[in-house]
Design an enzyme around this catalytic site. Structure first.
Site, PDB file in Angstrom:
ATOM      1  N   ILE A 104       0.858  -1.197   0.000  1.00 42.43           N
ATOM      2  CA  ILE A 104       0.000   0.000   0.000  1.00 42.43           C
ATOM      3  C   ILE A 104       0.890   1.241   0.000  1.00 42.43           C
ATOM      4  O   ILE A 104       1.740   1.412   0.864  1.00 42.43           O
ATOM      5  CB  ILE A 104      -0.920   0.025   1.231  1.00 42.43           C
ATOM      6  CG1 ILE A 104      -1.815  -1.204   1.228  1.00 42.43           C
ATOM      7  CG2 ILE A 104      -1.767   1.295   1.236  1.00 42.43           C
ATOM      8  CD1 ILE A 104      -2.640  -1.354   2.481  1.00 42.43           C
ATOM      9  N   HIS A 105       0.668   2.075  -0.993  1.00 41.60           N
ATOM     10  CA  HIS A 105       1.413   3.324  -1.148  1.00 41.60           C
ATOM     11  C   HIS A 105       0.524   4.275  -1.929  1.00 41.60           C
ATOM     12  O   HIS A 105      -0.645   3.967  -2.167  1.00 41.60           O
ATOM     13  CB  HIS A 105       2.759   3.074  -1.858  1.00 41.60           C
ATOM     14  CG  HIS A 105       2.601   2.334  -3.141  1.00 41.60           C
ATOM     15  ND1 HIS A 105       2.337   2.957  -4.328  1.00 41.60           N
ATOM     16  CD2 HIS A 105       2.630   1.009  -3.406  1.00 41.60           C
ATOM     17  CE1 HIS A 105       2.234   2.053  -5.291  1.00 41.60           C
ATOM     18  NE2 HIS A 105       2.397   0.860  -4.752  1.00 41.60           N
ATOM     19  N   GLY A 106       1.025   5.395  -2.333  1.00 42.09           N
ATOM     20  CA  GLY A 106       0.210   6.416  -2.984  1.00 42.09           C
ATOM     21  C   GLY A 106      -0.608   5.926  -4.164  1.00 42.09           C
ATOM     22  O   GLY A 106      -1.788   6.240  -4.275  1.00 42.09           O
TER      23      GLY A 106
END
Length: 164
Positions: A12-14
């Site tokens: 999970i990241h931008g």
């Protein structure tokens, strides 16, 4: 409803949290990873990347598959995130109703493996074992694409794996 099963070694990241969740109108992210589920610091960090209004569940592969079998998940807009093709195959073989499998960031980090890797597309670098697993995924009859972000170009993984 599982809108997308995404293979992304960054989890999970931008791109996942903001871009994909907005485009897919995600209400829930189910992160499936046997290592993360045991790491409290990593879980805490990943929870901070989830946008407001989106719920996160972090599960082992076995627990994630069990969760996705729960009838209550049918009314949710879910994105499942895994870090590798092996976990994606396990989920895809054992969970029905996946609308799309997407690979967005895989094989780009330095690896302990000495196996040679090749680029399938800019955002996907794999060895022969991983290609074999991706081919098994491609045979499941679920739309399968490589796409880094919702606004970047899509590549059909089935065609890429056939060398087209």
């Amino acid at each position: 409803m599982i809108k997308m099963l995404r293979i992304d070694e960054r989890l999970i990241h931008g791109q996942v949290a903001v871009a994909w969740s907005k485009v897919l109108k995600i209400t829930h992210i189910v992160l499936i990873n046997d290592n993360v589920v045991k790491n409290e610091i990593q879980k805490m960090t990943l929870k901070m990347a989830v946008p407001d209004g989106v719920k996160l569940a972090i599960k082992s592969v076995k627990e994630g598959i069990e969760l996705l079998h729960d009838p209550r998940t049918q009314i949710m807009q879910i994105m499942v995130v895994v870090s590798n093709p092996y976990d994606a195959l396990a989920v895809a073989q054992n969970v029905e109703g996946i609308e799309l499998i997407n690979v967005g960031n895989y094989g780009l980090f330095p690896s302990k493996s000495k196996k040679p890797k090749r680029d399938l597309v800019t955002c996907v670098r794999v060895d022969e074992d991983e290609i074999s697993v991706l081919k098994k995924i491609s045979e499941l009859g679920i739309p399968f694409e490589a796409q880094l972000t919702p606004d970047s170009s899509k590549k059909d993984m089935i065609k890429l794996l056939k060398g087209e």
